[in-house]
Design a protein around this motif. Structure first.
Motif, PDB file in Angstrom:
ATOM      1  N   THR A  60      45.400  26.930  28.255  1.00 18.97           N
ATOM      2  CA  THR A  60      44.934  28.286  28.555  1.00 18.97           C
ATOM      3  C   THR A  60      45.258  29.233  27.401  1.00 18.97           C
ATOM      4  O   THR A  60      44.480  30.152  27.092  1.00 18.97           O
ATOM      5  CB  THR A  60      45.598  28.796  29.849  1.00 18.97           C
ATOM      6  OG1 THR A  60      45.280  27.914  30.929  1.00 18.97           O
ATOM      7  CG2 THR A  60      45.140  30.208  30.192  1.00 18.97           C
ATOM      8  N   ALA A 125      45.395  41.934  39.743  1.00 19.38           N
ATOM      9  CA  ALA A 125      44.916  41.367  38.493  1.00 19.38           C
ATOM     10  C   ALA A 125      45.439  42.088  37.258  1.00 19.38           C
ATOM     11  O   ALA A 125      45.118  41.702  36.149  1.00 19.38           O
ATOM     12  CB  ALA A 125      43.376  41.392  38.478  1.00 19.38           C
ATOM     13  N   TRP A 169      42.462  40.492  32.485  1.00 24.19           N
ATOM     14  CA  TRP A 169      42.381  39.245  31.703  1.00 24.19           C
ATOM     15  C   TRP A 169      41.313  38.307  32.255  1.00 24.19           C
ATOM     16  O   TRP A 169      40.541  37.706  31.508  1.00 24.19           O
ATOM     17  CB  TRP A 169      43.754  38.559  31.706  1.00 24.19           C
ATOM     18  CG  TRP A 169      43.754  37.193  31.079  1.00 24.19           C
ATOM     19  CD1 TRP A 169      43.783  36.896  29.753  1.00 24.19           C
ATOM     20  CD2 TRP A 169      43.705  35.938  31.770  1.00 24.19           C
ATOM     21  NE1 TRP A 169      43.762  35.524  29.561  1.00 24.19           N
ATOM     22  CE2 TRP A 169      43.715  34.916  30.794  1.00 24.19           C
ATOM     23  CE3 TRP A 169      43.646  35.571  33.119  1.00 24.19           C
ATOM     24  CZ2 TRP A 169      43.685  33.558  31.119  1.00 24.19           C
ATOM     25  CZ3 TRP A 169      43.613  34.217  33.449  1.00 24.19           C
ATOM     26  CH2 TRP A 169      43.620  33.240  32.459  1.00 24.19           C
ATOM     27  N   TRP A 170      41.231  38.151  33.573  1.00 24.71           N
ATOM     28  CA  TRP A 170      40.270  37.249  34.197  1.00 24.71           C
ATOM     29  C   TRP A 170      38.834  37.668  33.848  1.00 24.71           C
ATOM     30  O   TRP A 170      38.024  36.833  33.438  1.00 24.71           O
ATOM     31  CB  TRP A 170      40.453  37.271  35.722  1.00 24.71           C
ATOM     32  CG  TRP A 170      41.686  36.581  36.220  1.00 24.71           C
ATOM     33  CD1 TRP A 170      41.783  35.316  36.721  1.00 24.71           C
ATOM     34  CD2 TRP A 170      43.006  37.122  36.291  1.00 24.71           C
ATOM     35  NE1 TRP A 170      43.079  35.036  37.075  1.00 24.71           N
ATOM     36  CE2 TRP A 170      43.855  36.124  36.826  1.00 24.71           C
ATOM     37  CE3 TRP A 170      43.562  38.357  35.945  1.00 24.71           C
ATOM     38  CZ2 TRP A 170      45.224  36.307  37.044  1.00 24.71           C
ATOM     39  CZ3 TRP A 170      44.927  38.549  36.148  1.00 24.71           C
ATOM     40  CH2 TRP A 170      45.739  37.543  36.685  1.00 24.71           C
ATOM     41  N   THR A 171      38.537  38.945  34.034  1.00 26.73           N
ATOM     42  CA  THR A 171      37.178  39.439  33.791  1.00 26.73           C
ATOM     43  C   THR A 171      36.824  39.365  32.311  1.00 26.73           C
ATOM     44  O   THR A 171      35.708  38.978  31.946  1.00 26.73           O
ATOM     45  CB  THR A 171      37.043  40.882  34.301  1.00 26.73           C
ATOM     46  OG1 THR A 171      37.383  40.922  35.695  1.00 26.73           O
ATOM     47  CG2 THR A 171      35.630  41.396  34.110  1.00 26.73           C
ATOM     48  N   GLU A 174      36.110  35.724  31.368  1.00 27.54           N
ATOM     49  CA  GLU A 174      34.799  35.302  31.876  1.00 27.54           C
ATOM     50  C   GLU A 174      33.658  35.905  31.056  1.00 27.54           C
ATOM     51  O   GLU A 174      32.761  35.186  30.588  1.00 27.54           O
ATOM     52  CB  GLU A 174      34.635  35.733  33.338  1.00 27.54           C
ATOM     53  CG  GLU A 174      35.328  34.854  34.338  1.00 27.54           C
ATOM     54  CD  GLU A 174      34.953  35.217  35.762  1.00 27.54           C
ATOM     55  OE1 GLU A 174      35.352  34.481  36.663  1.00 27.54           O
ATOM     56  OE2 GLU A 174      34.270  36.248  35.966  1.00 27.54           O
ATOM     57  N   PRO A 185      33.769  29.343  35.114  1.00 28.86           N
ATOM     58  CA  PRO A 185      35.154  29.821  35.237  1.00 28.86           C
ATOM     59  C   PRO A 185      35.846  29.225  36.461  1.00 28.86           C
ATOM     60  O   PRO A 185      35.278  29.161  37.553  1.00 28.86           O
ATOM     61  CB  PRO A 185      34.997  31.325  35.386  1.00 28.86           C
ATOM     62  CG  PRO A 185      33.629  31.636  34.853  1.00 28.86           C
ATOM     63  CD  PRO A 185      32.801  30.431  35.178  1.00 28.86           C
ATOM     64  N   PHE A 187      40.067  29.112  38.050  1.00 27.34           N
ATOM     65  CA  PHE A 187      41.448  29.543  37.848  1.00 27.34           C
ATOM     66  C   PHE A 187      42.314  29.008  38.980  1.00 27.34           C
ATOM     67  O   PHE A 187      41.862  28.890  40.122  1.00 27.34           O
ATOM     68  CB  PHE A 187      41.547  31.075  37.838  1.00 27.34           C
ATOM     69  CG  PHE A 187      40.713  31.741  36.776  1.00 27.34           C
ATOM     70  CD1 PHE A 187      41.181  31.844  35.470  1.00 27.34           C
ATOM     71  CD2 PHE A 187      39.464  32.272  37.071  1.00 27.34           C
ATOM     72  CE1 PHE A 187      40.422  32.463  34.490  1.00 27.34           C
ATOM     73  CE2 PHE A 187      38.690  32.894  36.102  1.00 27.34           C
ATOM     74  CZ  PHE A 187      39.172  32.988  34.799  1.00 27.34           C
ATOM     75  N   ASP A 190      43.177  33.585  41.219  1.00 28.46           N
ATOM     76  CA  ASP A 190      42.203  34.623  40.894  1.00 28.46           C
ATOM     77  C   ASP A 190      42.380  35.758  41.895  1.00 28.46           C
ATOM     78  O   ASP A 190      41.820  35.735  42.993  1.00 28.46           O
ATOM     79  CB  ASP A 190      40.777  34.083  40.948  1.00 28.46           C
ATOM     80  CG  ASP A 190      39.765  35.039  40.315  1.00 28.46           C
ATOM     81  OD1 ASP A 190      40.109  36.223  40.172  1.00 28.46           O
ATOM     82  OD2 ASP A 190      38.657  34.593  39.970  1.00 28.46           O
ATOM     83  N   ARG A 192      41.412  38.838  41.925  1.00 30.80           N
ATOM     84  CA  ARG A 192      40.425  39.924  41.963  1.00 30.80           C
ATOM     85  C   ARG A 192      39.786  40.022  43.337  1.00 30.80           C
ATOM     86  O   ARG A 192      39.469  38.990  43.957  1.00 30.80           O
ATOM     87  CB  ARG A 192      39.353  39.689  40.892  1.00 30.80           C
ATOM     88  CG  ARG A 192      39.876  39.796  39.465  1.00 30.80           C
ATOM     89  CD  ARG A 192      38.820  39.362  38.465  1.00 30.80           C
ATOM     90  NE  ARG A 192      38.491  37.943  38.604  1.00 30.80           N
ATOM     91  CZ  ARG A 192      37.560  37.311  37.909  1.00 30.80           C
ATOM     92  NH1 ARG A 192      36.829  37.988  37.027  1.00 30.80           N
ATOM     93  NH2 ARG A 192      37.338  36.027  38.091  1.00 30.80           N
ATOM     94  N   ALA A 239      49.335  33.391  34.827  1.00 30.12           N
ATOM     95  CA  ALA A 239      47.915  33.057  34.703  1.00 30.12           C
ATOM     96  C   ALA A 239      47.420  33.051  33.261  1.00 30.12           C
ATOM     97  O   ALA A 239      46.762  32.100  32.815  1.00 30.12           O
ATOM     98  CB  ALA A 239      47.081  34.025  35.542  1.00 30.12           C
ATOM     99  N   LEU A 244      44.154  28.624  33.667  1.00 21.83           N
ATOM    100  CA  LEU A 244      42.729  28.318  33.512  1.00 21.83           C
ATOM    101  C   LEU A 244      42.477  26.849  33.821  1.00 21.83           C
ATOM    102  O   LEU A 244      43.329  25.993  33.584  1.00 21.83           O
ATOM    103  CB  LEU A 244      42.281  28.634  32.081  1.00 21.83           C
ATOM    104  CG  LEU A 244      40.790  28.423  31.744  1.00 21.83           C
ATOM    105  CD1 LEU A 244      39.905  29.322  32.605  1.00 21.83           C
ATOM    106  CD2 LEU A 244      40.538  28.682  30.260  1.00 21.83           C
TER     107      LEU A 244
END
Length: 465
Positions: A60, A125, A169-171, A174, A185, A187, A190, A192, A239, A244
């Protein structure tokens, strides 16, 4: 070796090491070979495909680094800006060294930050609360002084990316990296709102002593052949450093951005793909940091990429990862236009990796991998000078002896491994129950013949208490 023979040999190795399921992707000479075998979980029996999502673990970090270098190339992030000026939560942090550390030092594990920083308050998130926790945690050393592998440093990168991009970070991962590469994607966490988790393969512990009954703690289920499903055991706060998941093929696609023939990624549907990571960013990630010596992990370290020598001394780049009964390896050789990725859902995945390297080397593909040889010096007769606690932030390892004289390296509520200490201060740590590769480390003295002051284990430095 042609693709069909490679798939046959790979399947044989997977079965040899009792790995329930695995993927292999190899890009070489302009061609991509994909192999997928076994099952995603011994509980479900669902077959592995080329698109199954396996946990990447610390690979990751390779993606988090690419994301940061994208923003740096666009002028949205300065790699050499002190964190105290970049992140508001650190402006008045108690850890004064962390205020002076830079983004570049976070990416190269030279910021002097502890390996892990616990943050139970992180529920959403945003890494804002995590950053405050880091600022309240004492560091190991001044920035730039030494290498010590730090998951916390890459978790802190989650907050750096928030500030640089205006996205969590997640968005950001992606939208800026995974979707443009055509990757699905997935995880392990997640948080969110409205997120729909993508299925991820189970982890498995391969028992050394054969069949076991089901455990009572609810974390694993046993099967008649001694293979148990296990939780991936990674907290939400980790995360950006290790949550990931994806396929081996998606990993190779990301690695191809670092090859000299990166322009070959362009096609009618994705003509912009070679520009996803600008060449200046590629060069930053490839370049080893001067003076960095990551004992036990690699021959050098860039920004999100390890450097590994092969048997001929040539440098390969990549990253390794392991999390809760799963492992992942990535290697790439820019000038040779070659990239290799392996995903496996068992504790024996690293043994599978070793045999795979031998297989490919015999076929003329000598891939770089750093490994420490097992010590051949006599064992110490008096372990007393080594006993005690060694700490790196929230990571505490204890060297103890049982009444029978057997040595153990323990981490509370996590593992108890058998320990052999040798006269040159090196040691070997072996899991007494699970089939896995032994870990070689060393004790460090402030001066020859002096007291033990440090323990080095898996690239981490732990100070003796």
């Amino acid at each position: 070796m042609d693709g069909s023979r490679l798939a046959e040999e790979f399947t044989h190795l997977v079965r040899k090491h009792r790995v329930p399921g695995a993927q292999l992707a190899l890009y070489r000479d302009g061609a991509l070979t994909q192999c997928a075998t076994g099952v995603e979980s011994v509980r479900t029996g669902r077959p592995v495909t080329s698109t199954s999502a396996f946990p990447y673990g610390s690979v990751t970090k390779f993606h988090t680094a690419m994301l940061a270098l994208q923003f740096a190339s666009d002028g949205d992030l300065d790699l050499d800006e002190p964190l105290g000026r970049l992140l508001p939560e650190l402006k008045n942090a108690a850890n004064r060294h962390l205020r002076d550390a830079t983004v570049r030092q976070l990416l190269s594990h030279t910021a002097g930050l502890a390996d892990n920083v616990d943050c139970d308050d992180m529920r959403g998130a945003s890494y804002q609360r995590y950053t405050t926790a880091c600022g309240d945690t004492p560091g190991l050393s001044a920035p730039g002084l030494a290498f010590s592998y730090s998951n916390a440093g890459y978790c802190l990168m989650g907050r750096v990316i928030e500030v640089a991009s205006g996205m969590d970070w997640w968005t950001a991962l992606e939208n800026c990296l995974l979707h443009p590469m055509g990757a699905q994607p997935a995880f392990l966490h997640d948080p969110r709102p409205g997120a729909r988790p993508h299925p991820v393969t189970d982890g498995h512990a391969v028992r050394l002593d054969g069949p076991h009954g089901s455990t009572t703690d609810g974390t694993r289920d046993a099967t008649p052949d001694g293979i148990e499903t296990v939780d991936h055991l990674i907290p939400l706060s980790t995360a950006a450093a290790g949550a990931l998941a994806g396929s081996a093929t998606a990993l190779v696609t990301a690695a191809r951005l670092h090859l000299d023939d990166r322009d070959s990624l362009a096609d009618d549907d994705h003509p912009e793909l070679p520009d996803l990571l600008p060449e200046d960013a590629v060069e930053e990630m490839r370049t080893p940091v001067p003076g960095v010596r990551p004992y036990g992990l690699a021959d050098g370290w860039g920004l999100g990429l390890m450097a590994h020598r092969n048997t001929a001394g040539d440098i390969w780049l990549g990253h390794d990862g392991a999390v809760g009964g799963a492992s992942c390896q990535l290697r790439l050789h820019p000038a040779g236009n070659t990239a290799l990725a392996l995903t496996a859902n068992a504790t024996t995945g690293q043994k599978l990796w070793g045999d795979l390297l031998d297989l490919l080397r015999a076929d003329g593909l000598d891939i770089g991998h750093h490994t420490l040889p097992l010590p051949d010096t006599p064992r110490v007769q008096d372990p007393g000078p080594y006993l005690g606690e060694y700490a790196n932030g929230d990571l505490v390892l204890v060297v103890v002896a049982d009444p029978g004289g057997q040595l153990f390296l323990t981490r509370k509520d996590y593992f108890d491994s058998k320990l052999e200490i040798h006269e040159d201060d090196r040691f070997v740590s072996r899991d007494p129950e699970v089939d896995a590769v032994p870990v070689v480390g060393r004790f460090v003295r402030a001066e020859p013949g002096g007291p033990i002051t440090l323990l080095q284990y898996g690239g981490r430095a732990l100070a003796r208490r």
